[in-house]
Design an enzyme around this catalytic site. Structure first.
Site, PDB file in Angstrom:
ATOM      1  N   LEU A 286       0.815  -1.213   0.000  1.00 45.65           N
ATOM      2  CA  LEU A 286       0.000   0.000   0.000  1.00 45.65           C
ATOM      3  C   LEU A 286       0.848   1.262   0.000  1.00 45.65           C
ATOM      4  CD1 LEU A 286      -2.827   1.312   0.231  1.00 45.65           C
ATOM      5  CD2 LEU A 286      -2.582   1.144   2.717  1.00 45.65           C
TER       6      LEU A 286
ATOM      7  N   ASP B  82      14.494   2.247   9.976  1.00 42.23           N
ATOM      8  CA  ASP B  82      13.481   1.657  10.835  1.00 42.23           C
ATOM      9  C   ASP B  82      12.895   2.799  11.667  1.00 42.23           C
ATOM     10  OD1 ASP B  82      12.093   0.367  12.972  1.00 42.23           O
ATOM     11  OD2 ASP B  82      13.305  -1.430  12.692  1.00 42.23           O
TER      12      ASP B  82
ATOM     13  N   TYR C  45      -3.375  -5.224  17.597  1.00 38.39           N
ATOM     14  CA  TYR C  45      -3.391  -4.467  16.348  1.00 38.39           C
ATOM     15  C   TYR C  45      -4.542  -3.475  16.334  1.00 38.39           C
ATOM     16  CZ  TYR C  45      -3.948  -3.366  11.396  1.00 38.39           C
ATOM     17  OH  TYR C  45      -4.101  -2.700  10.195  1.00 38.39           O
TER      18      TYR C  45
ATOM     19  N   LYS D 150      -4.420   0.729  16.185  1.00 37.89           N
ATOM     20  CA  LYS D 150      -5.035   1.570  15.154  1.00 37.89           C
ATOM     21  C   LYS D 150      -6.038   2.553  15.759  1.00 37.89           C
ATOM     22  CE  LYS D 150      -2.696   0.196  11.656  1.00 37.89           C
ATOM     23  NZ  LYS D 150      -1.772   1.132  10.967  1.00 37.89           N
TER      24      LYS D 150
ATOM     25  N   ILE E  20      -7.925  -5.082   2.470  1.00 40.54           N
ATOM     26  CA  ILE E  20      -7.212  -4.833   1.218  1.00 40.54           C
ATOM     27  C   ILE E  20      -6.549  -6.129   0.758  1.00 40.54           C
ATOM     28  CG2 ILE E  20      -5.480  -3.427   0.055  1.00 40.54           C
ATOM     29  CD1 ILE E  20      -5.644  -1.461   2.401  1.00 40.54           C
TER      30      ILE E  20
ATOM     31  N   THR F 135      -3.676  -7.649  -0.662  1.00 41.83           N
ATOM     32  CA  THR F 135      -2.258  -7.484  -0.968  1.00 41.83           C
ATOM     33  C   THR F 135      -1.633  -8.871  -1.126  1.00 41.83           C
ATOM     34  OG1 THR F 135      -1.633  -7.530   1.363  1.00 41.83           O
ATOM     35  CG2 THR F 135      -2.186  -5.379   0.408  1.00 41.83           C
TER      36      THR F 135
END
Length: 263
Positions: free
Chosen positions: A23, A72, A167, A171, A200, A202
């Protein structure tokens, strides 16, 4: 005739973190097409094979440039050094797309503190430090700027059938971080907004479907359009938010999820 000039990024210098592939790289290409000089930041030693053709197209067909810098985002000193060098070279920094992030699917009862801290260090602290590094340069050169952070619809809902507590929490933090940075930096002419993508498709998700083929069938049924999205479907939103087309928009989230969260 020049049409919709507010979408033009000609002469602008934009950073995109997490842009070695996926992305982030698609976002970088969109910014190039709008006229920007783009610097892709990522921790990979070399970007994906898709990077070089886009770099060549930028130089030979779009009249602009795509550069790569290995960093990083957890290396705060190195990050500030790289961002500072880019801004000094051009005498400006106009935008940032903070797309770097990681995901780990683990039941909450099995998550280790180390794994959870790594998730937050990259997705939350890393995003903050990237935004901070960019904002310092925007303020230094006095031109303001626009920052776009990639959040997720998972920051606003719990995904059915997925064990992604850390996760999802990270977010949610990105959403609140975007609003909070917008409040602090608006006085400097810096706008901060977020994009919350839905599912998405990917290359990594394609591999996931091999392990969990039922998800390939189930996920499209969970939104109003009955399909999954492609990375290219977020290009326009990024150009809109980085450009002057969204000049009176800050502290906002664009949720692009096919209606998943609107049921």
């Amino acid at each position: 005739m020049k049409r919709l000039p507010e979408f033009s990024l000609a002469g602008k210098v934009i950073l995109v973190s997490g842009a070695a592939r996926g992305l982030g790289l698609v976002q970088a290409e969109a910014l190039l097409e709008a006229g920007a000089t783009v610097y892709a930041l990522d921790r990979l030693p070399i970007p994906s094979p898709d990077f070089a053709p886009i770099q060549e197209r930028a130089l030979n067909h779009l009249g602009t440039e795509l550069h790569y810098r290995q960093i990083d985002i957890r290396d705060v000193q190195g990050l500030n050094k790289v961002v500072g060098e880019i801004a000094e070279k051009h005498g400006r920094l106009d935008g940032l797309v903070a797309a770097a992030g990681i995901q780990q699917e683990t039941p909450a009862l099995e998550y280790t503190a180390e794994d959870a801290n790594t998730m937050f260090e990259v997705n939350v602290t890393g995003s903050l430090m990237t935004c901070q590094a960019a904002a310092k340069q925007m303020i230094k050169f006095g031109n303001g700027g626009s920052i776009v952070m990639i959040a997720s619809m998972s920051g606003s809902l719990a995904n059915r059938g997925l064990s992604c507590s850390a996760y999802n929490s990270s977010k949610s933090a990105v959403l609140q971080l975007g609003r909070s940075l917008a409040a602090e930096w608006g006085a400097h002419g810096i706008r901060v907004n977020t994009i919350s993508p839905g599912y998405i498709v990917t290359s990594m998700v394609e591999e996931l479907f091999k392990l969990y083929p039922e998800r390939k069938a189930e996920w499209p049924t969970q939104n109003m359009l009955g399909r999954l999205s492609a990375p290219e479907e977020y290009r326009g939103a990024t150009v809109f938010l980085i450009s002057d087309a969204s000049s009176f928009m800050t502290g906002s989230d664009l949720r692009i999820d096919g209606g998943h969260a609107a049921w």
